[in-house]
Design an enzyme around this catalytic site. Structure first.
Site, PDB file in Angstrom:
ATOM      1  N   HIS A 252      23.263   4.355 -28.925  1.00  0.00           N
ATOM      2  CA  HIS A 252      23.655   5.712 -28.527  1.00  0.00           C
ATOM      3  C   HIS A 252      23.388   6.014 -27.066  1.00  0.00           C
ATOM      4  O   HIS A 252      23.553   7.160 -26.644  1.00  0.00           O
ATOM      5  CB  HIS A 252      22.921   6.763 -29.359  1.00  0.00           C
ATOM      6  CG  HIS A 252      23.225   6.725 -30.816  1.00  0.00           C
ATOM      7  ND1 HIS A 252      24.198   7.497 -31.396  1.00  0.00           N
ATOM      8  CD2 HIS A 252      22.683   5.992 -31.816  1.00  0.00           C
ATOM      9  CE1 HIS A 252      24.233   7.259 -32.698  1.00  0.00           C
ATOM     10  NE2 HIS A 252      23.317   6.342 -32.977  1.00  0.00           N
TER      11      HIS A 252
ATOM     12  N   LYS B  13      23.755  22.331 -25.761  1.00  0.00           N
ATOM     13  CA  LYS B  13      23.304  20.953 -25.953  1.00  0.00           C
ATOM     14  C   LYS B  13      21.895  20.842 -25.399  1.00  0.00           C
ATOM     15  O   LYS B  13      21.410  21.783 -24.738  1.00  0.00           O
ATOM     16  CB  LYS B  13      24.235  19.972 -25.231  1.00  0.00           C
ATOM     17  CG  LYS B  13      24.481  20.333 -23.751  1.00  0.00           C
ATOM     18  CD  LYS B  13      25.524  19.445 -23.091  1.00  0.00           C
ATOM     19  CE  LYS B  13      26.950  19.786 -23.446  1.00  0.00           C
ATOM     20  NZ  LYS B  13      27.683  18.725 -24.125  1.00  0.00           N
ATOM     21  N   ARG B  14      21.212  19.715 -25.663  1.00  0.00           N
ATOM     22  CA  ARG B  14      19.899  19.517 -25.069  1.00  0.00           C
ATOM     23  C   ARG B  14      19.981  19.681 -23.553  1.00  0.00           C
ATOM     24  O   ARG B  14      21.011  19.382 -22.944  1.00  0.00           O
ATOM     25  CB  ARG B  14      19.356  18.122 -25.419  1.00  0.00           C
ATOM     26  CG  ARG B  14      18.922  18.000 -26.864  1.00  0.00           C
ATOM     27  CD  ARG B  14      17.772  18.939 -27.181  1.00  0.00           C
ATOM     28  NE  ARG B  14      16.541  18.451 -26.610  1.00  0.00           N
ATOM     29  CZ  ARG B  14      15.570  17.881 -27.311  1.00  0.00           C
ATOM     30  NH1 ARG B  14      15.679  17.754 -28.634  1.00  0.00           N
ATOM     31  NH2 ARG B  14      14.482  17.448 -26.729  1.00  0.00           N
TER      32      ARG B  14
ATOM     33  N   LYS C 261      23.420  15.927 -18.285  1.00  0.00           N
ATOM     34  CA  LYS C 261      24.383  16.837 -18.906  1.00  0.00           C
ATOM     35  C   LYS C 261      24.801  17.954 -17.950  1.00  0.00           C
ATOM     36  O   LYS C 261      25.754  18.672 -18.177  1.00  0.00           O
ATOM     37  CB  LYS C 261      23.812  17.413 -20.200  1.00  0.00           C
ATOM     38  CG  LYS C 261      23.564  16.337 -21.278  1.00  0.00           C
ATOM     39  CD  LYS C 261      23.001  16.954 -22.540  1.00  0.00           C
ATOM     40  CE  LYS C 261      22.564  15.923 -23.570  1.00  0.00           C
ATOM     41  NZ  LYS C 261      23.680  15.379 -24.357  1.00  0.00           N
TER      42      LYS C 261
ATOM     43  N   THR D  22      29.338  15.094 -29.396  1.00  0.00           N
ATOM     44  CA  THR D  22      30.000  15.494 -30.636  1.00  0.00           C
ATOM     45  C   THR D  22      30.233  17.001 -30.620  1.00  0.00           C
ATOM     46  O   THR D  22      31.150  17.490 -31.293  1.00  0.00           O
ATOM     47  CB  THR D  22      29.168  15.113 -31.879  1.00  0.00           C
ATOM     48  OG1 THR D  22      27.799  15.491 -31.641  1.00  0.00           O
ATOM     49  CG2 THR D  22      29.233  13.624 -32.144  1.00  0.00           C
TER      50      THR D  22
ATOM     51  N   LYS E 135      33.403  19.543 -31.899  1.00  0.00           N
ATOM     52  CA  LYS E 135      33.263  20.766 -32.701  1.00  0.00           C
ATOM     53  C   LYS E 135      33.943  21.934 -32.002  1.00  0.00           C
ATOM     54  O   LYS E 135      34.634  22.751 -32.623  1.00  0.00           O
ATOM     55  CB  LYS E 135      31.776  21.089 -32.924  1.00  0.00           C
ATOM     56  CG  LYS E 135      31.067  20.058 -33.794  1.00  0.00           C
ATOM     57  CD  LYS E 135      29.542  20.112 -33.693  1.00  0.00           C
ATOM     58  CE  LYS E 135      28.957  18.818 -34.229  1.00  0.00           C
ATOM     59  NZ  LYS E 135      27.526  18.632 -33.896  1.00  0.00           N
TER      60      LYS E 135
HETATM   61  C1  26Q Z   1      12.952   7.237 -28.700  1.00  0.00           C
HETATM   62  C2  26Q Z   1      11.666   6.710 -28.638  1.00  0.00           C
HETATM   63  C3  26Q Z   1      10.563   7.528 -28.793  1.00  0.00           C
HETATM   64  C4  26Q Z   1      10.749   8.876 -29.020  1.00  0.00           C
HETATM   65  C5  26Q Z   1      12.023   9.401 -29.087  1.00  0.00           C
HETATM   66  C6  26Q Z   1      13.126   8.589 -28.910  1.00  0.00           C
HETATM   67  C7  26Q Z   1      14.482   9.156 -28.977  1.00  0.00           C
HETATM   68  C8  26Q Z   1      14.802  10.123 -29.923  1.00  0.00           C
HETATM   69  C9  26Q Z   1      16.079  10.652 -29.994  1.00  0.00           C
HETATM   70  C10 26Q Z   1      15.477   8.734 -28.133  1.00  0.00           C
HETATM   71  C11 26Q Z   1      16.746   9.265 -28.214  1.00  0.00           C
HETATM   72  C12 26Q Z   1      17.066  10.228 -29.152  1.00  0.00           C
HETATM   73  C13 26Q Z   1      18.396  10.831 -29.280  1.00  0.00           C
HETATM   74  C14 26Q Z   1      19.488  10.403 -28.681  1.00  0.00           C
HETATM   75  C15 26Q Z   1      20.782  11.065 -28.855  1.00  0.00           C
HETATM   76  O1  26Q Z   1      20.892  12.099 -29.491  1.00  0.00           O
HETATM   77  N1  26Q Z   1      21.863  10.497 -28.303  1.00  0.00           N
HETATM   78  C16 26Q Z   1      23.186  11.087 -28.453  1.00  0.00           C
HETATM   79  O2  26Q Z   1      23.801  10.523 -29.600  1.00  0.00           O
HETATM   80  C17 26Q Z   1      25.017  11.180 -29.894  1.00  0.00           C
HETATM   81  C18 26Q Z   1      25.549  10.609 -31.194  1.00  0.00           C
HETATM   82  O3  26Q Z   1      26.021   9.319 -30.985  1.00  0.00           O
HETATM   83  C19 26Q Z   1      26.002  11.028 -28.754  1.00  0.00           C
HETATM   84  O4  26Q Z   1      27.137  11.802 -29.053  1.00  0.00           O
HETATM   85  C20 26Q Z   1      25.391  11.505 -27.438  1.00  0.00           C
HETATM   86  O5  26Q Z   1      26.259  11.213 -26.371  1.00  0.00           O
HETATM   87  C21 26Q Z   1      24.049  10.819 -27.219  1.00  0.00           C
HETATM   88  O6  26Q Z   1      23.401  11.353 -26.069  1.00  0.00           O
END
Ligand code: 26Q
Length: 840
Positions: free
Chosen positions: A370, A561-562, A567, A669, A673
């Protein structure tokens, strides 16, 4: 309840079945008395919600058990979706809708004197995810059930979900999300489904029958207890389980401590074990190195694999056939320990030869990537790994030996190539690379949009792709239309049903029938009425939550979004500042009234992102109260963005901001939406924006800015923003206003770091894209002034979005990666009278 599925779905305005109505009323009243222990006189609203949820749950469970038995008897292959995040939101109306029981429950509750809509709001969001990745997992669970794929989700039952965001004086503050305090009617605790998960200790090697045998003597044991939540597919034919693990100690009390009165010591181990499922980790800048996070990852991987192996053995009696009966999807690298753990189960516990175990492992696992951001690729220090998972480290080393031998074969003597594909990063402090591990241990690796998958091959996984060609594949993300259209936007759904016929609920490709009405004045009017009602609802919410009055006929410009630098919420607020200055320069011009709506959380440790939130709020304070502006520009930052808030904002949006630095957003995503709900996109050529453009047509989307290739070139040149600022007085003026304290008069230095980043580093190309963005926004203003043309573009966006259904995405996973059959396309025989729109 009637058997014909369609009779459960009365068309808009049709009455509900009387028999079903009285049955549901009786069921709710029975739950209130017998499960909640209250009579109607004492019941609170929350009691009513729970009673209704339990009445619904009974009906789901019947379908669930039937589906389970049928799948088991048929020996069907199952999909296991491993994810540390499931961002579900509320389940009540989602499950009601999919069961076809929404109208009858609404009527039943109305008769009982409680409104379904007020009960709906009492359910807390299940916020077990950060953002896109977690929400994708939730959409996929719903689509897998809809397509009748036997599937289980596996994750962690966090006691606290993603933090609650409160905005105080414009600053973000974090509070714990206590979502379980009133119980959770959807989950079933499976007290009998318990596994031991081990940590630490040491590994012994003995010789046995001429073979080396590893014996792991762990130092610590934690128990994983299963909690199942049923996930209902569309029309309720299939129900799958989301199984979340909770952690506890095998010894609730240390007796030696207990007997000496040391009660804290007696429960210390329990506290240590339970810490594993306490919190969801945020996706902050530097996630590596947190021991508890690694413990979470192993905890849920181990429990899930034990569970699926046990299930497989019960059905098949041996593990050789695992890959024929189980497909395990890894949602990012977070579950990538599954590679080593499955090898350990096969080799250490079931005496498989290494090579055969490896074949089974690779054939069973697949991995979704991702992100390409190098700082976000997961690695763990070897030293921590060794202390927590000594046997897994040995296994990873052995995988690496074989893997590096292949690399040597492919590129003899190429040391750089070896270093780049190795599972161990040797540069400064040795680290295990989870992306490489997941890649090597999977038969398929997928990106989440066409561009992202291409970039994977060109950048982070370039060399691995060379070594294992044809493993990387693309699966462009999708969203479930049941939640993001039917539930969130019933007005638009009814318009589609009336225009395209009832079949549209099962076959989204029928949306294209509205294209022929896209320029039709009467249809446009109805379409605009729907949007207007949604905007009224959002305007009311903004008034309630922020005490800000916004004009519902203004253009609603939405970025939700976050909060992250890539972003580029900063680009958006800079444009707002420039527009503010332009209006003040010429207050008499007929400016298009705009409401800029922001929502999103910043990771608690991400200082810069939190400062961006403060800047947005400070700019809002000045702009919203400036009499020269006279309400033509309003800025609203809605706190505590979550799934439920998204369900209100998205249907009300006119303009969707998808403005990431090109090459950095894997897919997005929210972009899907918003377009599905008729918002026009202003965006860069990034992630799935590109595919949205391809579907809706270049004339129905506003693309601006540098492309991913340009960004790479500019980065290589090491250019800062000085040149573009010199050439753009408008940009210079906006930055200067921020730096001079125009929005922070009491603390002019507050945003100095932002000014500095914009001028001298501009890693995210905010300055470089500014003029192009500003012009694209003014072109949007011009389009808004020709309402029939705007409405036409908005209608065409809706009509052309069906491809972005997560049903399509899941069909692709099923065919190319999992090799499981799916329920064939739209299959419903449509009841008489359902075709009012007629077929073309
Ligand atoms: C990793 C290690 C330790 C702690 C936290 C994490 C961690 C947690 C969540 C790293 C990344 C995330 C989330 C990533 C994320 O949401 N990515 C998004 O995924 C979507 C679905 O595929 C995409 O549409 C987005 O572009 C992408 O940013």
């Amino acid at each position: 309840m009637t058997e014909h599925p369609l009779q459960n779905y009365p068309a808009p305005g049709q009455p509900v079945d009387e028999l079903a109505l009285s049955e549901i009323k009786g069921a709710i009243l029975a739950k209130l008395r017998l499960a909640i222990g209250k009579d109607t006189g004492m019941a609170t609203k929350r009691d009513w919600y729970k009673a209704a949820a339990l009445a619904l749950r009974d009906r789901i469970v019947h379908r669930w058990l039937t589906a389970e038995k049928e799948n088991y008897d048929a020996g069907r292959k199952r999909v296991y979706y491993l994810s540390l995040e499931f961002l579900i939101g509320r389940l009540f109306t989602d499950a009601l809708n999919n069961m076809g029981l929404l109208p009858v429950f609404e009527a039943a509750l109305g008769d009982l004197g409680v409104g379904l809509d007020e009960l709906r709001k009492l359910e807390p969001d299940a916020a077990l995810g950060n953002g896109g990745l977690g929400r994708l997992a939730a959409c996929f669970m719903e689509s897998m059930a809809t397509l009748a794929i036997p599937a289980n989700g596996y994750g962690i039952r966090y006691d606290f979900g993603l933090f609650r965001q409160i905005i105080q004086n414009g600053w973000q503050q974090e509070y714990p999300d206590v979502w379980l305090s009133f119980g959770n009617p959807w989950e079933f605790q499976r007290a009998e489904v318990v596994y031991h998960v081990y940590f630490g200790g040491r590994v012994e090697h003995v010789e046995e029958g001429g073979r080396d045998r590893a014996i792991w003597r762990p130092g610590e044991t934690v128990q994983a207890v299963a909690y199942d939540t049923p996930i209902v597919g569309w029309r309720g034919q299939q129900v799958n389980a989301l199984r979340l693990w909770s952690a506890r100690s095998p010894d609730p009390l240390r007796l030696d401590a207990f007997n000496t009165g040391d009660y804290i010591g007696a429960v210390a181990e329990e506290a240590r074990a339970e810490a594993i499922c306490k919190f969801l980790y945020p996706n902050d800048e530097s996630p590596a190195g947190r021991e508890l996070r690694l413990r979470q990852e192993y905890f849920f991987v181990s429990a899930s694999l034990q569970d699926l192996v046990k299930r497989h053995l019960a059905a098949d009696g041996q593990l050789r056939s695992l890959a024929q009966k189980a497909a395990v999807q890894l949602n990012d690298t977070h579950p990538s320990l599954a590679v080593a753990e499955l090898m350990r189960i096969l080799v250490d516990l079931h005496n498989f030869r290494w090579d055969e175990a490896w074949k089974i492992t690779v054939a069973t696992l697949s991995y979704t990537n991702h992100t390409l951001l190098p700082e976000a690729l997961e690695t763990w220090p070897v030293e921590l790994f060794e202390r927590l998972l000594p046997r897994h480290l040995e296994i990873i080393y052995r995988i690496n030996v074989q893997h590096l031998a292949l690399a040597e074969q492919r590129c003899p003597g190429d040391i750089e190539f070896r270093a780049s594909v190795s599972l161990i990063d040797e540069r400064g402090g040795r680290k295990v690379r989870m992306g490489q591990l997941a890649f090597v241990g999977s038969h398929r690796i997928n990106g989440v949009s066409a561009m992202h998958s291409d970039l994977m091959k060109e950048t982070v996984f370039h060399d691995l792709n060379h070594l294992y060609p044809s493993r990387i594949t693309n699966k462009t993300n999708g969203i479930t239309f049941r939640r993001w259209l039917m539930l969130a936007n019933p007005g638009l759904t009814d318009l589609l049903r009336e225009t395209c016929g009832e079949a549209v609920l099962d076959d989204f490709s029928l949306f294209e029938m509205i294209e022929q009405h896209a320029s039709d004045n009467a249809f446009q009017q109805r379409f605009r009425n729907v949007k207007h009602r949604n905007k009224l609802a959002l305007a009311r919410l903004i008034g309630e939550r922020l005490n800000t009055k916004v004009d519902p006929s203004a253009l609603f410009d939405v970025q939700i979004k976050r909060i992250h630098e890539y972003k580029r919420q900063l680009l958006n607020i800079l444009e707002a500042i420039a527009l503010y200055q332009a209006i003040k320069d010429e207050p008499q011009r007929d400016w298009v009234p705009r409401v800029k709506i922001f929502a999103g959380k910043a990771a608690a440790s991400y200082r810069y992102a939190k400062l961006i939130i403060k800047l947005i709020n400070d700019v809002a304070e000045i702009v919203n109260n400036d009499p020269d502006i006279a309400g033509r520009l309003k800025i609203a930052f809605l706190p505590d963005y979550n799934v439920s808030l998204a369900e209100v904002i998205i249907p009300a949006a006119d303009l969707s901001e998808q403005i990431s630095t090109a090459g950095m957003e894997a897919s997005g995503t929210g972009n899907m939406k918003l377009a599905l709900n008729g918002a026009l996109t202003i965006g860069t050529l990034d992630g799935a924006n590109i595919e949205i453009r391809d579907h809706v047509g270049a004339e129905n989307i506003a693309i601006f800015g540098m492309e991913a290739g340009d960004v790479m070139v500019r980065r290589k040149q090491g250019l800062d923003a000085s040149d573009v600022i010199r050439r753009s007085p408008r940009l210079a003026r906006a930055i200067t206003a921020i730096e001079s304290g125009a929005f922070s008069p009491g603390d002019p230095a507050r945003f100095a770091s932002i000014g500095h980043a914009l001028r001298y580093l501009d890693h995210y190309m905010v300055g470089a894209d500014f003029d192009s963005y500003y012009e694209a926004q003014r072109a949007i203003d011009a389009r808004w002034q020709v309402m029939p043309a705007w409405t036409r573009a908005s209608i065409l966006n809706v009509a052309r979005m069906p491809w972005f259904s997560s049903d399509r995405t899941i069909r692709e996973y099923a065919e190319d990666i999992w090799h499981v059959p799916v329920r064939p396309g739209p299959q419903v025989v449509h009841a008489a009278g359902a075709q009012r729109g007629g077929k073309r």
